[in-house]
Design a protein around this motif. Structure first.
Motif, short mmCIF file in Angstrom:
data_model
loop_
_atom_site.label_atom_id
_atom_site.label_comp_id
_atom_site.label_asym_id
_atom_site.label_seq_id
_atom_site.Cartn_x
_atom_site.Cartn_y
_atom_site.Cartn_z
N GLY D 47 -8.96 -8.12 -5.78
CA GLY D 47 -7.79 -7.48 -5.17
C GLY D 47 -8.24 -6.57 -4.05
N GLN D 48 -7.31 -5.78 -3.53
CA GLN D 48 -7.61 -4.82 -2.48
C GLN D 48 -7.67 -3.42 -3.06
OE1 GLN D 48 -8.02 -5.96 0.73
NE2 GLN D 48 -7.82 -7.97 -0.24
N PHE D 49 -8.33 -2.53 -2.34
CA PHE D 49 -8.17 -1.12 -2.70
C PHE D 49 -7.94 -0.32 -1.42
CE2 PHE D 49 -12.14 0.92 -1.36
CZ PHE D 49 -13.01 -0.16 -1.22
N ALA D 50 -7.29 0.82 -1.62
CA ALA D 50 -6.97 1.66 -0.46
C ALA D 50 -7.50 3.06 -0.71
CB ALA D 50 -5.46 1.70 -0.24
N LEU D 51 -7.59 3.85 0.35
CA LEU D 51 -8.21 5.17 0.22
C LEU D 51 -7.22 6.29 -0.07
CD1 LEU D 51 -10.98 4.85 2.95
CD2 LEU D 51 -11.19 4.66 0.46
N THR D 52 -5.94 6.00 0.05
CA THR D 52 -4.92 6.97 -0.37
C THR D 52 -3.79 6.20 -1.04
OG1 THR D 52 -3.47 6.85 1.57
CG2 THR D 52 -5.37 8.36 1.70
N PRO D 53 -3.02 6.90 -1.91
CA PRO D 53 -1.86 6.25 -2.52
C PRO D 53 -0.91 5.71 -1.45
CG PRO D 53 -2.32 8.33 -3.63
CD PRO D 53 -3.24 8.26 -2.44
N ALA D 54 -0.68 6.50 -0.40
CA ALA D 54 0.25 6.10 0.65
C ALA D 54 -0.18 4.78 1.29
CB ALA D 54 0.35 7.20 1.71
N LEU D 55 -1.46 4.68 1.56
CA LEU D 55 -1.96 3.44 2.16
C LEU D 55 -1.84 2.28 1.19
CD1 LEU D 55 -5.15 4.84 3.97
CD2 LEU D 55 -3.04 3.95 5.05
N ALA D 56 -2.10 2.55 -0.08
CA ALA D 56 -2.06 1.48 -1.08
C ALA D 56 -0.65 0.91 -1.25
CB ALA D 56 -2.58 1.98 -2.42
N ALA D 57 0.36 1.75 -1.01
CA ALA D 57 1.72 1.38 -1.34
C ALA D 57 2.48 0.66 -0.23
CB ALA D 57 2.51 2.63 -1.75
N GLN D 58 1.86 0.61 0.96
CA GLN D 58 2.55 -0.04 2.08
C GLN D 58 2.88 -1.49 1.75
OE1 GLN D 58 -0.34 0.81 5.09
NE2 GLN D 58 1.02 2.25 6.14
N ASP D 59 4.11 -1.89 2.02
CA ASP D 59 4.55 -3.28 1.84
C ASP D 59 4.70 -3.72 0.40
OD1 ASP D 59 4.51 -3.72 4.64
OD2 ASP D 59 2.34 -4.09 4.53
N ALA D 60 4.41 -2.85 -0.57
CA ALA D 60 4.47 -3.28 -1.98
C ALA D 60 5.92 -3.49 -2.42
CB ALA D 60 3.82 -2.24 -2.87
N ASP D 61 6.13 -4.49 -3.31
CA ASP D 61 7.44 -4.70 -3.91
C ASP D 61 7.63 -3.70 -5.08
OD1 ASP D 61 8.28 -7.12 -2.40
OD2 ASP D 61 6.45 -7.92 -3.32
N ILE D 62 6.57 -3.57 -5.83
CA ILE D 62 6.59 -2.58 -6.92
C ILE D 62 5.30 -1.78 -6.90
CG2 ILE D 62 6.96 -2.21 -9.39
CD1 ILE D 62 8.07 -4.97 -9.66
N VAL D 63 5.43 -0.47 -7.09
CA VAL D 63 4.26 0.40 -7.19
C VAL D 63 4.19 0.95 -8.62
CG1 VAL D 63 3.19 2.55 -6.42
CG2 VAL D 63 4.38 1.06 -4.76
N PHE D 64 3.08 0.71 -9.29
CA PHE D 64 2.86 1.23 -10.64
C PHE D 64 1.92 2.42 -10.57
CE2 PHE D 64 3.74 -3.26 -10.88
CZ PHE D 64 4.69 -3.35 -11.89
N CYS D 65 2.12 3.31 -11.49
CA CYS D 65 1.30 4.51 -11.49
C CYS D 65 0.98 4.88 -12.93
CB CYS D 65 2.12 5.57 -10.74
SG CYS D 65 1.75 7.25 -11.08
N CYS D 66 -0.27 5.19 -13.19
CA CYS D 66 -0.68 5.56 -14.55
C CYS D 66 -1.80 6.59 -14.44
CB CYS D 66 -1.15 4.32 -15.33
SG CYS D 66 -1.35 4.65 -17.09
#
Lengths: 291, 291, 291, 291
Positions: D47-66
Motif C-alpha cells: 500500500g501507500q503511506f503518507a507523512l501526515t494524516p491530511a496527506l493520507a486522507a486526500q481522495d479517500a472514500d473512507i478514512v479509518f482511524c485507530c
C-alpha cells in the motif's frame, strides 16, 4: 465502703483495671487462665487469686470479667466452672469484654434465672486508658444495678454511661468501631495522597486538623502513620473481631454497612501482610503495599 | 496601608470575603457574572464594580478570584476578558477557587509570562467561615509573594498557610476532602446502625465523641443528621466537583483512593435522590433511602 | 438395583429431588417439618413418610438431606431425633444443603463415630434444575462412598463431581457464589448505564454477550432485568445466607473478599427494599432505587 | 468494488486491520506517528503511506482511524494536519478508537460542517480479533452512512452493529467494559478463595463454568490466572483509560457505578505493582499481593 470484688481475665486491660480496684481499697480476688499472671498480680496488688472462675467468685459483691470473645465469656460465666455457678444471690456480674449483644442478652437471662444482675460494659480508651484509669465505659442493664456498679467502675474510668437495657453497652461500642473504620480509611487515603503529591504531610495535618476533616485519629495517629510506625495502639486482630460482631449484628437488625464491610476486608489484607498486632491506622501501610 | 484590590466572583463565599476587604479599608473593585449582585455589593460595601474581569483588574495590587470550577477560572483570568490581560506589572493573582493543581500550574506560568505573581489559595470553613472571617486558607506559590498577600487574606481568615510551590494549596485542599469522604461515610454508618439498634443516638454521640471515633463532623453534624436535616453546609454538588478533582489527580500521581472513589459514587446516589444542595453528611440519608 | 432411600426436607429443591428418586424405582421415605407436605409428597410419588428424621432413616441405604441452614442440618442429623441416631451401619448420609465447610467436617466426624459415611453435596441449578433433574452437584468425601452415591444422585443431576475430602463440596459451592456476586453487580451497572445512556439495552446485550463481557447471567437474566422482573430465580435471602458462609470461611482461611463483602451489603439494601425473595439479579433494582 | 481507503494509526490493532483492507483488494494509504512502521506496513501489504494524516486522507472514500485517546483522535482528525482538512466531500470518517461519547459528537459536528459523514466504531476482540479479522464493532451514526461502511469493516470483523446515533458506539463499548470490571473481580475473588481453601482450581472451574457463575472470562482466562500469567490480553493501562471514560460519562448522565469505580482503583494498585501491561485478569494478582 469496702466491697468483695472478683476480676476474671488479666490481659493488657484487665490487669491494670483489677489493680485500680485493689488500690481503691477493695478486697479483690482474681482469676486468669494462666495462673502465673494471677499470682504475679496478687503479689503486686496484695489481692487473692483463685484457680477457677467459680472459686474466685464466691462471696463477691460484684464480679467483673474482661476476656477475649463470646465463647471465652461463656466459659468463665455460664460454663461448668463459671462464676454464675457460685455467685451469691443479689450480686452483680459486669462484663467488660467487647462481645455480641446476643451474648449480653444470654447472660442477662442466665443471671436473672440465678437471682443475679447483669451489666454489659465494654470499654474504650485502650491499654493506656486502663493503666491511667481513664477508660470510657458503655453500659447496658437495669438502672438500679448500674447505680451500684457505676462508682466502682469509676475507679478506672473517666466516664461510665448507662446506654439502655442489657446489650445497649455492646451496641454503643459497635457504633464506635463502625465510625472508626471509615474514618481511619479516609485519613489513610488522605495521608497517602499527600505523600504521593509531594506535600509536607505534617504541615498538611497542622492546617486541616482543626477543620471539617479533623478527628481524634488525625490528631493522635498522624505522626506514627507518617513515620510508618504501627507497633502500638489497638490491634488489627481485635478490630476484625469487633467488626465481625458489628457486621453480624447489622445482618440481624437490617443495618447496611457497606464501607465497614469492605474496610474489614482491607484489614484482612493488613493481617496477611503480617499486621495482626499493628494499630488500626495501618490501613495506610496497606495502601503502600502495592507501590 | 490601603491597597487597590479586585475581587472576581461574588458567590456565597466571595461576597462576604470581598466585603471583609472593603471593611478593612481597602479600595475594592468587584466583578460578578450577574451584574445585579455586583451592584448590590458595591452599594452595601461602598466599593466599585466593573462589567468585565479585565476592567475590574486595572491598577489592582492584588486580584482575588473565587468562582466555580477550572473553566470558570480560566475564563475570568486568561480568557479574552480575563484579568491577566490588564493586571499591572508586579501585581498578584490569588485564586480562592477549589480547582485542579494542573490549573494552578497553568495560571502560574501565565502570570510569570505576564510579569505577574500567582498564588493558588483554596479555602475551607464554608459560608459561615467566609462571613465570620474565619476561613482557613491553603496556599501554593513563592514565599515572597505569599508574604505580601498573607496579611490581606487574613482579613477573612483565621489561618493562612503556605504549603509549597504553585499547586500546593490545591493539593492540600484535596487531602482535606479525601479525609472527609471516608469520615462522613463512617459516621453515617455508625448513626444509622445506632438508630436501627434502637439506641438513643444523641446519648451515643455524647459518649463516643471524645474518644477514638470522635471528629469535627461528629461534633458539628450529628444533631442535624439525627434530625434528617440537610439544607445547610457544604453541598453534595460541590463535594462531587472536588472529589472529581481528587480522583483525577490521584490518577495522575498514582495515588489509589478506593474508598474515596466509591463514596463519590454514593454521592451520585444522593444527587439522584434530589440532594444536590444537601450537606455532605447526607450520606446517612442515602443509607436510609432503601429502608 | 432398588435401594431404600430417605429424603429429609421437601422444600422447592428437595420435593422434586426426592420425587426423581421415587420415579427411578427406589423405595423412598421422606420427612418434612410440616407433615402436610410430606403426606402430599407420599401420595404424589407413592412413597412413605415418617414423623421424625430418626424414624424416616431406619433401614435406609442412603439418607439425603436438603434443609435451610447449618442449624437445621444439625437438628435433623445429629439432633435428638436426627437421622444419625438410627442409620444402619455402613449406610451413607448425603447433605445437599448449602452450608458451612465446618458443618461438613462436624458431620463427617459424627458419621465416622457412628460407623456411617458422609458426603457434603451442595447443588447448583436452582428450582428448575431440581425439577428437570439437571442439577450440578459438588461433593466432598471419600471416593469409595462417592462411587456408591454418585449414580443415585445422577437421578436428578446432569453432573455429580467429587471435589475432595469432606467439606470440598461446600467450598466449591462458595467459589460459585463468590464469582456470581461480582459478576451480577458488574452486569447491573452495565445495564443501568445503558439505560441512562439511552441505548437499546437488548441490542447492546445482543452485541456484547458473545465477547469478553459475556456470562451465563447476561444471557439468562438480561431480559427480566430490563423488564424489571425479579419474582423468580435464586432469592436474595438465600444469597445472603450463602455469602455469609463465604465471608465467614474467608475470615477463617485468610481469603480477602472485598467486593463480595460490599455486594453482600448491597443485597442488604435489596432486602430492605422488600426484595428478600427477588432473584439475585435485583442488584439492578437497587441502583435504580435512588433515581 | 475497490475503494480508496485511508487508515490512521498502525498499533497492535490498526496494523492488521489496515492489512485486511489491503488484502481485500482496496487501495489503502496509511499514516502512523512513527513513519518506520508505516513504511514496514506499506511494504508488507503493498500500500501507500503518507507523512501526515491530511496527506493520507486526500481522495479517500473512507478514512479509518485507530489511535490512543481523545486527544490523539482530535490531533489526527481536526488538528492542523488532521484528515478533516483534506477529506473530499461526501466521504466518511470512521473512528475505531475507544474514546468518549463527547468526542464522537464533536467529530460528528465537525464532519457535518465539512460536508463529511462520521461513524464512531470502537471494537472488541483484542489483538487476536484484529489479526484474525474477527472483531466485534459497535457503531454510532446515520443508517445511510453505516450501510456504506459496514461491508468494508466486515473485512476485519465478525459482527458490525449500528447501535444508534453518533456516540452510541462508544456508549455500547462502555457498557462492555463496565460489565467486565465487576465480572473479573468476582472471578478473581473466587479463584483466590479456591486456592486459599486448598481446592483444585481447575477442577472447580470445570464444574462451575457451565452454570450461573460461568462467563467468557472464566472460560478464557482461568488457566492463565491459575498459572499467574498475565503477559497477554487487554492491558490494565488501556482498561483504566476506558474506565476513566465510563466514569466520566456516568458522572455526566447520572449513572452511578460504585463497583466499577472501586475496581478502577484496584487496577491502580495493579499498575503500582508494575502491571501496566498485564491482562485485566491480573486483579487476582492484586489479591495475592499482600499475602
Amino acid at each position: 465502703m469496702t466491697l468483695k470484688l472478683t476480676f476474671i481475665g488479666l490481659g493488657v486491660m484487665g490487669y491494670p483495671m483489677a489493680g485500680h480496684l485493689a488500690k481503691a481499697g477493695h478486697q479483690v480476688t482474681v482469676y486468669n487462665r494462666s495462673t502465673a499472671k494471677a499470682e504475679k498480680w496478687s503479689t503486686e496488688f496484695k489481692g487473692q487469686f483463685a484457680l477457677t472462675p467459680a472459686l474466685a467468685a464466691q462471696d463477691a459483691d460484684i464480679v467483673f470479667c474482661c476476656v477475649g470473645n463470646d465463647d471465652d465469656v461463656r466459659s468463665v460465666t455460664i460454663g461448668d466452672e463459671g462464676v454464675v455457678n457460685t455467685m451469691k444471690a443479689g450480686s452483680i456480674l459486669v462484663d467488660h469484654t467487647t462481645a455480641s449483644a446476643e451474648l449480653a442478652l444470654e447472660l442477662d437471662t442466665a443471671c436473672r434465672n440465678a437471682g443475679l444482675s447483669f451489666i454489659d460494659a465494654p470499654v474504650s480508651g485502650g491499654q493506656q486508658g486502663a493503666e491511667n484509669g481513664k477508660l470510657t465505659i458503655m453500659c447496658g442493664g437495669e438502672e438500679s444495678t448500674f447505680h451500684i456498679a457505676q462508682p466502682i467502675m469509676s475507679t478506672y474510668a473517666q466516664a461510665v454511661n448507662l446506654m439502655g437495657q442489657a446489650g445497649a453497652g455492646q451496641l454503643t461500642k459497635m457504633v464506635n468501631q463502625i465510625c472508626i473504620a471509615g474514618l481511619v480509611q479516609g485519613l489513610s487515603e488522605g495521608l497517602y495522597f499527600a505523600e504521593k503529591a509531594g506535600l509536607d504531610q505534617n504541615k498538611v495535618i497542622d492546617v486541616i486538623s482543626k477543620g471539617a476533616a479533623g478527628s481524634w485519629q488525625m490528631l493522635n495517629r498522624h505522626k506514627t502513620m507518617i513515620e510508618d510506625q504501627y507497633n502500638h495502639g489497638f490491634a488489627v486482630d481485635w478490630m476484625r473481631k469487633d467488626l465481625d460482631i458489628c457486621l453480624s449484628q447489622g445482618r440481624k437488625i437490617g443495618a447496611k454497612l457497606p464501607i465497614t464491610a469492605i474496610i474489614d476486608q482491607f484489614y484482612a489484607e493488613v493481617q496477611a501482610m503480617g499486621g495482626a498486632r499493628w494499630d488500626t491506622s495501618s490501613l495506610l501501610k496497606r495502601l503502600k503495599a502495592t507501590d
